[in-house]
Design a protein around this motif. Structure first.
Motif, PDB file in Angstrom:
ATOM      1  N   PRO A   8       0.828  -1.080  -0.012  1.00 46.30           N
ATOM      2  CA  PRO A   8      -0.020   0.173   0.071  1.00 46.30           C
ATOM      3  C   PRO A   8       0.752   1.131   0.089  1.00 46.30           C
ATOM      4  N   ASN A   9       2.152   1.075   0.458  1.00 50.86           N
ATOM      5  CA  ASN A   9       3.139   2.217   0.434  1.00 50.86           C
ATOM      6  C   ASN A   9       3.317   2.903  -0.814  1.00 50.86           C
ATOM      7  N   GLN A  10       3.183   1.987  -1.928  1.00 47.11           N
ATOM      8  CA  GLN A  10       3.245   2.260  -3.331  1.00 47.11           C
ATOM      9  C   GLN A  10       2.188   3.044  -3.770  1.00 47.11           C
ATOM     10  N   HIS A  11       1.165   3.105  -3.253  1.00 49.75           N
ATOM     11  CA  HIS A  11       0.122   4.001  -3.520  1.00 49.75           C
ATOM     12  C   HIS A  11      -0.289   5.138  -2.828  1.00 49.75           C
ATOM     13  N   ASP A  12       0.067   6.188  -3.004  1.00 50.99           N
ATOM     14  CA  ASP A  12      -0.175   7.492  -2.218  1.00 50.99           C
ATOM     15  C   ASP A  12      -1.865   7.748  -2.369  1.00 50.99           C
ATOM     16  N   GLY A 122     -10.165  -5.998   0.962  1.00 53.47           N
ATOM     17  CA  GLY A 122      -8.691  -6.394   0.604  1.00 53.47           C
ATOM     18  C   GLY A 122      -8.243  -6.501  -0.854  1.00 53.47           C
ATOM     19  N   MET A 123      -9.185  -6.220  -1.728  1.00 50.49           N
ATOM     20  CA  MET A 123      -8.846  -6.246  -3.218  1.00 50.49           C
ATOM     21  C   MET A 123      -8.364  -4.960  -3.483  1.00 50.49           C
ATOM     22  N   PRO A 128      -8.618   2.550   3.215  1.00 50.20           N
ATOM     23  CA  PRO A 128      -8.755   3.461   4.488  1.00 50.20           C
ATOM     24  C   PRO A 128      -8.427   2.861   5.703  1.00 50.20           C
ATOM     25  N   GLN A 129      -8.004   3.847   6.809  1.00 53.38           N
ATOM     26  CA  GLN A 129      -8.103   3.663   8.116  1.00 53.38           C
ATOM     27  C   GLN A 129      -9.403   3.223   8.525  1.00 53.38           C
TER      28      GLN A 129
END
Length: 165
Positions: A8-12, A122-123, A128-129
């Motif tokens: 997820p860190n690759q997706h701002d 999950g997909m 979001p938090q």
């Protein structure tokens, strides 16, 4: 490692200011959520009920309860299938939609939330938090508490809406 996906860190999150899309494992089903508030505040919930755990294949399921009109599902190969889950606490069915080719959970629908769907997050490339946890009484003893997140004993809506201490 080349070829790894899912970081997820690759997706701002700013890339998803209007919408976000994700797909099942085989790519047959694509889900797009259009909601400009998706990442502006905590959204969705972690569910610890046994049925959501089974669907997620994990100790918890990441879900987003959202208005049906904000969700578009493209079923390119016609693999979207429904399972009528009647093993629920209320006795009312939960309709669980999944890809019949790869088994990926897509969404759930229940009469308890008319006009809304529960998207299985999950997909998505980024989640979001979550704002809350449901079925907190069903958490495993080794699971920790999430800071600043309300945990409900069972459900976060309805007559049994009660926070876990």
């Amino acid at each position: 490692m080349p070829g790894l996906t899912g970081d997820p860190n690759q997706h701002d999150a700013s890339k998803f200011s209007d919408s976000i899309s994700g797909s099942c494992l085989c790519g047959s089903i694509t889900v797009t959520i259009t909601d400009p508030e998706l990442f502006s505040k905590p959204r969705g919930h972690l569910c610890h009920c046994s049925n959501c755990r089974k669907v997620a294949g994990s100790f918890v399921s990441s879900n987003l309860l959202i208005e049906a009109e904000k969700v578009k599902i493209d079923d390119r190969d016609g693999t979207l299938t429904t399972y009528e889950d009647r093993a629920t606490g209320s006795g009312n069915p939960v309709y669980r939609f999944f890809c019949s080719k790869d088994g990926n959970p897509i969404k759930s629908e229940t009469q308890a939330y008319p006009g809304k769907v529960v998207v299985k997050m999950g997909m998505m490339p980024r989640i979001p938090q979550p704002e809350m946890e449901s079925f907190g009484l069903h958490k495993h003893a080794w699971q920790g508490k999430h800071k600043d997140m309300q945990t409900y004993k069972i459900r976060f809506a309805g007559p049994d809406k009660e926070l876990l201490e």
